[in-house]
Every structure is written in structure tokens, then in C-alpha cells.
Design a protein around this motif. Structure first.
Motif, PDB file in Angstrom:
ATOM      1  N   GLU A   1       5.512   5.613   2.005  1.00 53.89           N
ATOM      2  CA  GLU A   1       5.159   6.781   2.807  1.00 53.89           C
ATOM      3  C   GLU A   1       6.398   7.618   3.125  1.00 53.89           C
ATOM      4  O   GLU A   1       7.442   7.083   3.503  1.00 53.89           O
ATOM      5  CB  GLU A   1       4.452   6.333   4.084  1.00 53.89           C
ATOM      6  CG  GLU A   1       3.135   5.637   3.767  1.00 53.89           C
ATOM      7  CD  GLU A   1       2.358   5.238   4.997  1.00 53.89           C
ATOM      8  OE1 GLU A   1       2.611   5.792   6.075  1.00 53.89           O
ATOM      9  OE2 GLU A   1       1.485   4.364   4.857  1.00 53.89           O
ATOM     10  N   ASP A   2       6.272   8.952   2.959  1.00 54.72           N
ATOM     11  CA  ASP A   2       7.396   9.867   3.145  1.00 54.72           C
ATOM     12  C   ASP A   2       7.988   9.828   4.550  1.00 54.72           C
ATOM     13  O   ASP A   2       9.200   9.812   4.718  1.00 54.72           O
ATOM     14  CB  ASP A   2       6.976  11.313   2.839  1.00 54.72           C
ATOM     15  CG  ASP A   2       6.697  11.521   1.360  1.00 54.72           C
ATOM     16  OD1 ASP A   2       7.264  10.785   0.534  1.00 54.72           O
ATOM     17  OD2 ASP A   2       5.906  12.427   1.041  1.00 54.72           O
ATOM     18  N   ASP A   3       7.131   9.809   5.553  1.00 51.77           N
ATOM     19  CA  ASP A   3       7.626   9.925   6.926  1.00 51.77           C
ATOM     20  C   ASP A   3       8.310   8.660   7.435  1.00 51.77           C
ATOM     21  O   ASP A   3       9.297   8.725   8.154  1.00 51.77           O
ATOM     22  CB  ASP A   3       6.502  10.334   7.879  1.00 51.77           C
ATOM     23  CG  ASP A   3       5.328   9.368   7.861  1.00 51.77           C
ATOM     24  OD1 ASP A   3       5.212   8.572   6.917  1.00 51.77           O
ATOM     25  OD2 ASP A   3       4.530   9.417   8.813  1.00 51.77           O
ATOM     26  N   SER A   4       7.841   7.486   7.049  1.00 52.26           N
ATOM     27  CA  SER A   4       8.392   6.240   7.583  1.00 52.26           C
ATOM     28  C   SER A   4       9.278   5.483   6.596  1.00 52.26           C
ATOM     29  O   SER A   4       9.959   4.545   6.988  1.00 52.26           O
ATOM     30  CB  SER A   4       7.256   5.319   8.014  1.00 52.26           C
ATOM     31  OG  SER A   4       6.490   4.932   6.879  1.00 52.26           O
ATOM     32  N   ARG A   5       9.240   5.852   5.320  1.00 49.88           N
ATOM     33  CA  ARG A   5       9.969   5.150   4.258  1.00 49.88           C
ATOM     34  C   ARG A   5       9.548   3.683   4.204  1.00 49.88           C
ATOM     35  O   ARG A   5      10.340   2.791   3.933  1.00 49.88           O
ATOM     36  CB  ARG A   5      11.482   5.268   4.414  1.00 49.88           C
ATOM     37  CG  ARG A   5      12.025   6.661   4.497  1.00 49.88           C
ATOM     38  CD  ARG A   5      11.603   7.627   3.415  1.00 49.88           C
ATOM     39  NE  ARG A   5      11.745   7.127   2.058  1.00 49.88           N
ATOM     40  CZ  ARG A   5      11.040   7.592   1.029  1.00 49.88           C
ATOM     41  NH1 ARG A   5      10.169   8.554   1.198  1.00 49.88           N
ATOM     42  NH2 ARG A   5      11.215   7.109  -0.164  1.00 49.88           N
ATOM     43  N   SER A   6       8.265   3.452   4.489  1.00 53.39           N
ATOM     44  CA  SER A   6       7.715   2.100   4.440  1.00 53.39           C
ATOM     45  C   SER A   6       6.436   2.108   3.602  1.00 53.39           C
ATOM     46  O   SER A   6       5.924   3.164   3.247  1.00 53.39           O
ATOM     47  CB  SER A   6       7.434   1.583   5.846  1.00 53.39           C
ATOM     48  OG  SER A   6       6.462   2.375   6.479  1.00 53.39           O
TER      49      SER A   6
ATOM     50  N   GLU B   1      10.986   0.189   2.735  1.00 50.48           N
ATOM     51  CA  GLU B   1      11.043   0.474   1.300  1.00 50.48           C
ATOM     52  C   GLU B   1      11.889  -0.532   0.525  1.00 50.48           C
ATOM     53  O   GLU B   1      11.574  -0.872  -0.615  1.00 50.48           O
ATOM     54  CB  GLU B   1      11.595   1.885   1.134  1.00 50.48           C
ATOM     55  CG  GLU B   1      11.906   2.300  -0.268  1.00 50.48           C
ATOM     56  CD  GLU B   1      12.518   3.694  -0.326  1.00 50.48           C
ATOM     57  OE1 GLU B   1      12.642   4.190  -1.455  1.00 50.48           O
ATOM     58  OE2 GLU B   1      12.868   4.270   0.712  1.00 50.48           O
TER      59      GLU B   1
END
Length: 182
Positions: free
Chosen positions: A68-73, A32
């Protein structure tokens, strides 16, 4: 799918996959923190295990609009000209996205000495070692940028500085290959 001669197929039946390999797409994820630094048209270098000595140059065509919420990427897509058809789908690739370039002065990490809050190198001029305080910047591999305190072309001591003092007499044993330092 296999089809028998004379068999009637409808338009939704896949007979064989077709791939246009003149341009390949590479999708990769970035953390992110880089979101604001990625944009369409930015240069991307790709290296594959199949061709480890060749860099394929492409450019960013899409930056995902969300993290993306789960990976912060977030996902980035680049396209690479592949007119020689060397790249194929499914290959692993290492990508390098170029955020910024500039000319700078760098020395091998082994030349940099840190004592408390002081950072310095020993420079050599006319056979004499001089302790020279420096300010360091970014690192890349085994090189560290020197942002202040050293001029271009200065000779620095890379090994043997542990027995060296300011003003000591120095003999340069051999020229260092510069190819990896430029």
C-alpha cells in the motif's frame, strides 16, 4: 433487523448475521521489507488478551499482491482452526509470523560485555574466570545468540563481572534456573 410475524421479506433483507467460527481469519499488516519472506502455508502464532497464556497456531492463506502506497505495508491473512469456538470476531490479537527457525546458543544480555570493538563474556571452569571473546548474533527478549567463541554447556558470569578479571578465582553461588534460557 426486527420483523413482525407475517411480514413479507425479500431475499436481500438481513434478518440475523450467521457466523461460522470453526475457522477464524486474522488479517494483519507487515512492513514492505518482509514482502519476499511471506508465503502461503507459513506458520502464524496468535495470542489474544482474552487467552494470554495460550497460543493459537494457524497458517498464511493470502499475501496481498501489492504494497500500500500510504503505509508501505502489505496485508497478510491467516486462518486458525477454532473448533473449540474460543475465538470470536472482533478480538484483538498479537500475531507472530515465523520466518526461520534454527538451533543456536544464547546467553542472557547481562552476561555480554562490550569494550571498544571487543565483545566478551566471562566463563567459569574449575573455579576460575576466563575472559572469552564471542561473536553475537540475533537477540530475542533478554537473550542474545552467540555465534562463535562459546561452547554449549559453558558456564557464564551474568552478574558481578564488573569486579572480575581474567584468571580470578570464582565461587558459583547457586545454579541458575534454566527454564527461561532454553
Amino acid at each position: 433487523m426486527s420483523a413482525d410475524p407475517g411480514q413479507i421479506l425479500d431475499t436481500s433483507t438481513t434478518i440475523a448475521p450467521l457466523s461460522d467460527l470453526s475457522v477464524v481469519r486474522v488479517d494483519f499488516a507487515l512492513p514492505e521489507r518482509y514482502f519476499s519472506r511471506v508465503g502461503v502455508g507459513q506458520a502464524v502464532d496468535v495470542i489474544t488478551p482474552a487467552y494470554p497464556d495460550q497460543t493459537f497456531r494457524g497458517e498464511v492463506t493470502v499475501r496481498a499482491p501489492v504494497v500500500e502506497d500510504d503505509s508501505r505495508s502489505f496485508i497478510v491473512r491467516a486462518e486458525i482452526d477454532n473448533s473449540d469456538r474460543r475465538l470470536v470476531g472482533g478480538m484483538f490479537a498479537r500475531t507472530q509470523l515465523v520466518f526461520d527457525t534454527y538451533d543456536g546458543l544464547a546467553v542472557p544480555d547481562d552476561a555480554i560485555i562490550s569494550e571498544g570493538t571487543a565483545t566478551y563474556v566471562f566463563t567459569v571452569s574449575d573455579g576460575t574466570a576466563t575472559r572469552t571473546e564471542v561473536q553475537t548474533g540475533a537477540s530475542m527478549g533478554a537473550l542474545t545468540e552467540i555465534t562463535d567463541g562459546l561452547s554449549d554447556g559453558a558456564q557464564v558470569v551474568v552478574t558481578g563481572w564488573d569486579d572480575l578479571s581474567d584468571g580470578a578465582s570464582v565461587e558459583v553461588a547457586e545454579e541458575v534456573a534454566r527454564e527461561g534460557l532454553q
